[in-house]
Design a protein around this motif. Structure first.
Motif, PDB file in Angstrom:
ATOM      1  N   PHE A 576     -19.666 -25.826  63.518  1.00  0.00           N
ATOM      2  CA  PHE A 576     -18.791 -26.798  64.394  1.00  0.00           C
ATOM      3  C   PHE A 576     -17.968 -25.707  65.284  1.00  0.00           C
ATOM      4  O   PHE A 576     -17.747 -26.268  66.315  1.00  0.00           O
ATOM      5  N   LEU A 577     -17.787 -24.569  64.919  1.00  0.00           N
ATOM      6  CA  LEU A 577     -16.827 -23.612  65.881  1.00  0.00           C
ATOM      7  C   LEU A 577     -17.844 -23.149  66.918  1.00  0.00           C
ATOM      8  O   LEU A 577     -17.695 -23.108  68.050  1.00  0.00           O
ATOM      9  N   GLN A 578     -19.112 -22.973  66.487  1.00  0.00           N
ATOM     10  CA  GLN A 578     -20.063 -22.301  67.416  1.00  0.00           C
ATOM     11  C   GLN A 578     -20.379 -23.416  68.718  1.00  0.00           C
ATOM     12  O   GLN A 578     -20.555 -23.002  69.758  1.00  0.00           O
ATOM     13  N   ILE A 659     -26.527 -27.606  69.207  1.00  0.00           N
ATOM     14  CA  ILE A 659     -25.657 -27.237  68.007  1.00  0.00           C
ATOM     15  C   ILE A 659     -24.983 -28.317  67.426  1.00  0.00           C
ATOM     16  O   ILE A 659     -24.673 -28.827  66.309  1.00  0.00           O
ATOM     17  N   ALA A 660     -24.522 -29.170  68.160  1.00  0.00           N
ATOM     18  CA  ALA A 660     -23.670 -30.398  68.101  1.00  0.00           C
ATOM     19  C   ALA A 660     -24.521 -31.266  67.276  1.00  0.00           C
ATOM     20  O   ALA A 660     -24.145 -31.952  66.203  1.00  0.00           O
ATOM     21  N   LYS A 661     -25.583 -31.593  67.524  1.00  0.00           N
ATOM     22  CA  LYS A 661     -26.671 -32.545  66.830  1.00  0.00           C
ATOM     23  C   LYS A 661     -27.033 -31.875  65.755  1.00  0.00           C
ATOM     24  O   LYS A 661     -27.083 -32.571  64.762  1.00  0.00           O
ATOM     25  N   ASP A 672     -13.856 -37.943  61.593  1.00  0.00           N
ATOM     26  CA  ASP A 672     -13.112 -37.116  62.396  1.00  0.00           C
ATOM     27  C   ASP A 672     -13.943 -36.143  63.037  1.00  0.00           C
ATOM     28  O   ASP A 672     -13.733 -35.942  64.270  1.00  0.00           O
ATOM     29  N   LYS A 673     -14.418 -35.330  62.314  1.00  0.00           N
ATOM     30  CA  LYS A 673     -15.583 -34.323  62.904  1.00  0.00           C
ATOM     31  C   LYS A 673     -16.713 -34.837  63.839  1.00  0.00           C
ATOM     32  O   LYS A 673     -17.184 -34.269  64.589  1.00  0.00           O
TER      33      LYS A 673
END
Length: 724
Positions: A576-578, A659-661, A672-673
């Motif tokens: 998530f941070l990446q 990365i989000a996928k 929320d995330k």
């Protein structure tokens, strides 16, 4: 010139105020009039010793906003009552009496909402003369019970906000100035209200009876003389009384310790919202039955009927407002007041529906998400009091327990004697302060978080020194030898992670408060990037430490290929941070490349340099060394040679999308995330397209310029390409 003019003015001997033994009054109006003629705008008469402080404290004579003496219609409550400003009963005509009582209720609701928005209690709710003289309404059961519950509600709200201390420094919200908040018998407000409600309910049931049973009405004393209007007035009064009763129950239920009253509060909240809807729908009847009202300006009226309420005078308390000139207050309209209370109740319902997550990470995520709806002061105060009670989370878990859980230590660690160490006690207080700060408004939150960063850095150093003093070098300590060592190591790592989380929150709040200009986005995203890199690193180390602890609990055996693959899998929190890191880095390089190749419209700041603006925005981070060895020069070195050609070759936005996928599957149970990841995908996709357009067409079309807007995400900007 003003002094010369003053010398020529003749002051008449006749005075309107009787002179005393040691004083003689004179009319200075001619003097002031003559002086004003000789003064230009912005000038003022002053003596040699008049300074800036005196200028700031001066009153502008004859200005209603500044001169508290000019706006008073009555100089005392007794004078107002003697002049019939608040009669009891309001009218001998019962129909008029009921109409006026409803108008008073509606105006009080508007005053209460205005007070909640930060204005003085004395000039809003307690502008009602009936509230200032509680004993006078005892013969009027309806008005008396309503005034009592209003006072009790105000007292409960002040108690919540005072205990939470979330109000701004210059806020007058909690100042009562000796107003009669504690009327004798106010503790019985609900029993009085229930009695009046029952009487009106019986009257309503009688109104609804078939014509053959209309004689029931004859056996009961009607509210007013017009029986055709009786049902409408009964309904209008009942929904107002019931709203007050259930709203008071909401406030008292939410104050129960350890969140025990939250479920009950939700039931009362649902009833309150329903009654507010009934109140709103009663306006058609009240407008049609009121005499002499017009539709002109009805949107700005403070009553449902559109009539001016009886019994209010804000000037009576203007000298109680503060040791400064009274504020100019515009009372919210009746409709705006209802909208305010609906939003407040929805915000309180969100708090009550919270599952009281025992993990600090879950608490922080909830508070940050809750703040996105921009809740007002009363809701934020209730949230803070729920989170921190008696120095514990929800009044249940000690802060050391919360910290050990956040640092992914075994459950047994919460009872270790190391918690008595003074630095762990201080760390617990820092966590409490952080939770309280996160419940304040955005401006206060950002300022306090920025100042708090140094405290977190100091406590880290103190814990590290205490650790080395007691155990020596880390490399010389067998990990399985002392559980105390493990506690220190895990908590030190967590403190660093939490410090970088606070830093990222500090930077993001700058977008919410619109503190950054477009010309500064590059440095802001660069700083967000370097902070998120550190946050990701510390989070990954914490997760690795957790996995190591879990491995040691099992039997020692040869790792299978599946175990090795599982061990090297990146944790979802880090993924998530990446994707945020890739987006921040991509925006930094894109903005830098556009700046370097003169393809972004930039306005030069004549007042300060880029380095000075860097210091202004990030001084608190720099003082706390977050991160270490980061400066304006390192920012310039990172961005000076950025070019579109190299950015297209290595597209950070495509990485963010990928990365989000990948991370989505890990947050299927966290809406929320998931919503955040979708927004990041949208920004990354649009920026990737914009980057390709600029790189292909930019060299051929020098009029092509890029700008940035926040159409898909509140703080990650989306590029918009247009011809200038």
């Amino acid at each position: 010139m003003a002094d010369d003019a003053a010398a020529e003015v003749f002051v008449p001997e006749r005075t309107s105020i009787p002179s005393g033994d040691d004083s003689v009054w004179a009319d200075v109006s001619p003097l002031l009039e003559s002086a004003c003629k000789d003064l230009r705008d912005g000038e003022l008469i002053h003596g040699d010793n008049f300074n800036l402080f005196a200028a700031m404290s001066a009153l502008e004579i004859m200005d209603p906003k500044m001169d508290s003496g000019i706006v008073c219609k009555y100089y005392s409550i007794d004078e107002a009552i003697e002049n019939g400003a608040a009669p009891v009963p309001i009218s001998i005509n019962k129909t008029v009496d009921v109409q006026c009582t409803i108008d008073i209720m509606d105006h009080l609701l508007a005053c209460e909402a205005t007070w909640h928005k930060g204005h003085s209690l004395a000039q809003t709710v307690f502008s009602c003369i009936y509230l200032l003289r509680p004993d006078r309404t005892s013969s009027h059961a309806l008005l008396h019970s309503y005034c009592r519950v209003i006072r009790a509600t105000c007292k409960a709200v002040i108690s919540v906000v005072s205990d939470a201390r979330t109000h701004e420094e210059d806020d007058l919200f909690t100042m009562a100035y000796g107003l009669p908040l504690d009327g004798d018998g106010d503790e019985k407000c609900l029993s009085l209200l229930n009695a009046v409600e029952e009487t009106i309910s019986r009257q309503l049931r009688a109104c609804k009876a078939p014509s053959s049973r209309r004689r029931v009405l004859e056996d009961m004393e009607p509210l007013q003389t017009n029986l055709d209007l009786e049902e409408g007035y009964c309904k209008a009064l009942l929904c107002r009384l019931r709203f007050r009763k259930h709203f008071y129950h909401v406030l008292t239920s939410m104050r129960r310790p350890q969140g025990r009253g939250l479920e009950l509060a939700r039931k009362h909240i649902a009833t309150c919202i329903s009654e507010l809807d009934c109140i709103y729908r009663s306006s058609d009847f009240l407008r049609s039955s009121a005499c002499g009202t017009s539709e002109d300006g009805i949107e700005n009226r403070t009553t449902a009927s559109g009539c001016q309420p009886i019994g209010f005078d804000a000037s009576l308390n203007c000298r109680l407002s503060a040791p400064t000139p009274p504020r100019a207050i515009k009372i919210l309209s009746w409709k705006k007041a209802i909208e305010y209370f609906v939003k407040l109740l929805h915000d309180l319902d969100i708090i009550c529906s919270y599952s009281l997550d025992p993990s600090l990470e879950g608490v922080l995520q909830f508070v940050v998400q809750f703040q996105k709806s921009q809740p007002d002061l009363v809701a934020r105060a209730h949230l803070q009091l729920l989170l921190v009670q008696d120095g514990k989370l929800y009044g249940r878990d000690s802060m050391f327990t919360v910290i050990t859980r956040a640092a992914v230590l075994p459950e047994v660690a919460k009872n270790h004697d190391v918690q008595k160490n003074e630095y762990f006690v201080q760390l617990g207080q820092l966590v409490i302060n952080m939770l309280k700060i996160l419940c304040t408004n955005a401006a206060w939150q950002r300022r306090k978080l920025g100042k708090m960063l140094q405290d977190w850095r100091v406590i880290y150093v103190q814990l590290e020194i205490a650790f080395r003093k007691e155990f020596g070098e880390v490399s010389s300590i067998p990990e399985d030898e002392n559980f105390c060592v493990k506690i220190f190591q895990h908590i030190l790592l967590w403190v660093e992670e939490q410090t970088y989380w606070i830093a990222s929150r500090f930077l993001i709040l700058g977008f919410e408060l619109e503190l950054y200009s477009p010309s500064e986005y590059c440095m802001v995203y660069w700083y967000i990037y370097v902070v998120l890199i550190k946050l990701s690193e510390k989070t990954h180390l914490k997760m690795a430490a957790k996995n190591d602890t879990g491995k040691r609990k099992g039997k020692k055996k040869r790792d299978s290929p599946k175990d090795v693959a599982r061990e090297y899998r990146i944790p979802p929190a880090v993924l998530f941070l990446q994707c945020q890191i890739c987006l921040a880095e991509g925006l930094t390089m894109m903005l830098a490349a556009l700046r370097n190749e003169h393809m972004i419209l930039q306005s030069r700041n004549p007042f300060n340099t880029e380095q000075e603006r860097f210091i202004q925005h990030f001084e608190l981070l720099q003082k706390a060394c977050i991160p270490d060895h980061v400066s304006f020069h390192s920012f310039r070195e990172s961005t000076t040679y950025a070019r579109l050609s190299t950015l297209v070759m290595y597209n950070y936005f495509k990485d963010a999308q990928r990365i989000a996928k990948e991370a989505k599957s890990s947050f299927s149970n966290d809406p929320d995330k998931l919503a955040e990841l979708r927004k990041i995908e949208q920004v990354a996709e649009h920026n990737s397209i914009a980057l390709n357009v600029i790189s292909r067409v930019g060299a051929l079309d020098p009029t092509l310029k890029a700008s940035f807007e926040f159409s898909h995400h509140p703080y990650f900007a989306t590029a918009v390409v247009k011809r200038s």
